[in-house]
Design a protein around this motif. Structure first.
Motif, PDB file in Angstrom:
ATOM      1  N   ILE A 198      -6.338  -5.678 -10.217  1.00  0.00           N
ATOM      2  CA  ILE A 198      -5.622  -5.667  -8.942  1.00  0.00           C
ATOM      3  C   ILE A 198      -4.375  -4.784  -9.023  1.00  0.00           C
ATOM      4  O   ILE A 198      -4.119  -3.982  -8.122  1.00  0.00           O
ATOM      5  CB  ILE A 198      -5.273  -7.100  -8.507  1.00  0.00           C
ATOM      6  N   LEU A 199      -3.620  -4.904 -10.111  1.00  0.00           N
ATOM      7  CA  LEU A 199      -2.427  -4.068 -10.261  1.00  0.00           C
ATOM      8  C   LEU A 199      -2.781  -2.591 -10.344  1.00  0.00           C
ATOM      9  O   LEU A 199      -2.091  -1.735  -9.773  1.00  0.00           O
ATOM     10  CB  LEU A 199      -1.627  -4.504 -11.488  1.00  0.00           C
ATOM     11  N   ASP A 200      -3.862  -2.282 -11.044  1.00  0.00           N
ATOM     12  CA  ASP A 200      -4.291  -0.897 -11.147  1.00  0.00           C
ATOM     13  C   ASP A 200      -4.745  -0.368  -9.787  1.00  0.00           C
ATOM     14  O   ASP A 200      -4.428   0.768  -9.418  1.00  0.00           O
ATOM     15  CB  ASP A 200      -5.419  -0.766 -12.171  1.00  0.00           C
ATOM     16  N   ALA A 201      -5.460  -1.182  -9.041  1.00  0.00           N
ATOM     17  CA  ALA A 201      -5.897  -0.767  -7.704  1.00  0.00           C
ATOM     18  C   ALA A 201      -4.696  -0.565  -6.785  1.00  0.00           C
ATOM     19  O   ALA A 201      -4.684   0.363  -5.967  1.00  0.00           O
ATOM     20  CB  ALA A 201      -6.866  -1.789  -7.119  1.00  0.00           C
ATOM     21  N   LEU A 202      -3.687  -1.404  -6.908  1.00  0.00           N
ATOM     22  CA  LEU A 202      -2.469  -1.236  -6.109  1.00  0.00           C
ATOM     23  C   LEU A 202      -1.741   0.060  -6.461  1.00  0.00           C
ATOM     24  O   LEU A 202      -1.232   0.756  -5.589  1.00  0.00           O
ATOM     25  CB  LEU A 202      -1.546  -2.441  -6.284  1.00  0.00           C
ATOM     26  N   ALA A 203      -1.711   0.376  -7.757  1.00  0.00           N
ATOM     27  CA  ALA A 203      -1.077   1.633  -8.184  1.00  0.00           C
ATOM     28  C   ALA A 203      -1.847   2.832  -7.632  1.00  0.00           C
ATOM     29  O   ALA A 203      -1.242   3.797  -7.143  1.00  0.00           O
ATOM     30  CB  ALA A 203      -1.009   1.693  -9.712  1.00  0.00           C
ATOM     31  N   THR A 204      -3.165   2.772  -7.684  1.00  0.00           N
ATOM     32  CA  THR A 204      -3.986   3.859  -7.150  1.00  0.00           C
ATOM     33  C   THR A 204      -3.789   3.990  -5.648  1.00  0.00           C
ATOM     34  O   THR A 204      -3.658   5.100  -5.123  1.00  0.00           O
ATOM     35  CB  THR A 204      -5.473   3.604  -7.466  1.00  0.00           C
ATOM     36  N   ALA A 205      -3.772   2.862  -4.956  1.00  0.00           N
ATOM     37  CA  ALA A 205      -3.579   2.884  -3.507  1.00  0.00           C
ATOM     38  C   ALA A 205      -2.227   3.493  -3.143  1.00  0.00           C
ATOM     39  O   ALA A 205      -2.118   4.246  -2.172  1.00  0.00           O
ATOM     40  CB  ALA A 205      -3.700   1.471  -2.942  1.00  0.00           C
ATOM     41  N   THR A 206      -1.214   3.197  -3.933  1.00  0.00           N
ATOM     42  CA  THR A 206       0.104   3.772  -3.688  1.00  0.00           C
ATOM     43  C   THR A 206       0.076   5.285  -3.851  1.00  0.00           C
ATOM     44  O   THR A 206       0.659   6.017  -3.044  1.00  0.00           O
ATOM     45  CB  THR A 206       1.142   3.152  -4.639  1.00  0.00           C
ATOM     46  N   LEU A 207      -0.626   5.773  -4.869  1.00  0.00           N
ATOM     47  CA  LEU A 207      -0.742   7.221  -5.074  1.00  0.00           C
ATOM     48  C   LEU A 207      -1.510   7.884  -3.930  1.00  0.00           C
ATOM     49  O   LEU A 207      -1.150   8.977  -3.481  1.00  0.00           O
ATOM     50  CB  LEU A 207      -1.415   7.509  -6.413  1.00  0.00           C
ATOM     51  N   ILE A 208      -2.567   7.231  -3.466  1.00  0.00           N
ATOM     52  CA  ILE A 208      -3.340   7.789  -2.353  1.00  0.00           C
ATOM     53  C   ILE A 208      -2.490   7.825  -1.089  1.00  0.00           C
ATOM     54  O   ILE A 208      -2.500   8.801  -0.347  1.00  0.00           O
ATOM     55  CB  ILE A 208      -4.646   6.997  -2.152  1.00  0.00           C
TER      56      ILE A 208
END
Length: 120
Positions: free
Chosen positions: A74-84
């Motif tokens: 979940i944290l990794d997906a949140l980081a990716t979403a922030t970059l996108i």
């Protein structure tokens, strides 16, 4: 982005969305936000390929147990979403002035085109 343009491509796409099961239709509606889209795609890609945006999340403390894996995903997906989302904001920041500049250039050139056609 692509998910924003799909409804404009004709009624066929909206027809498909209306007939989807409600949870899938909700996912499509939620994905119209670049942040939401990035989160779900990152979560799916991590599950399928094992790729991570943040390598530090590969090893979670052992005292967290099996929940550590879910938290890491979940944290990794949140980081990716922030970059996108940041990428989308940067593209919009570049696109809007570029479009405005193009429009101003065309407005500036218009009188010169009219004068050249009048002289013929």
């Amino acid at each position: 982005m692509l998910w924003e343009k799909l409804p404009d491509w004709g009624n066929w796409f909206n027809w498909i969305i209306e007939r989807l099961p409600r949870p899938l239709a909700y996912l499509y509606e939620a994905w119209q936000c670049p942040y939401c889209f990035g989160f779900w795609v990152a979560l799916a890609l991590h599950g399928i390929t094992g790729l991570q945006t943040t390598p530090a999340l590969e090893t979670m403390p052992s005292y967290i147990g099996i929940g550590g894996t879910a938290i890491a995903w979940i944290l990794d997906a949140l980081a990716t979403a922030t970059l996108i989302m940041l990428g989308q904001l940067c593209l919009n920041a570049i696109a809007v002035p570029a479009i405005k500049g193009y429009q101003m250039t065309m407005e500036f050139k218009q009188p010169f085109k009219e004068e050249s056609t009048d002289s013929l």
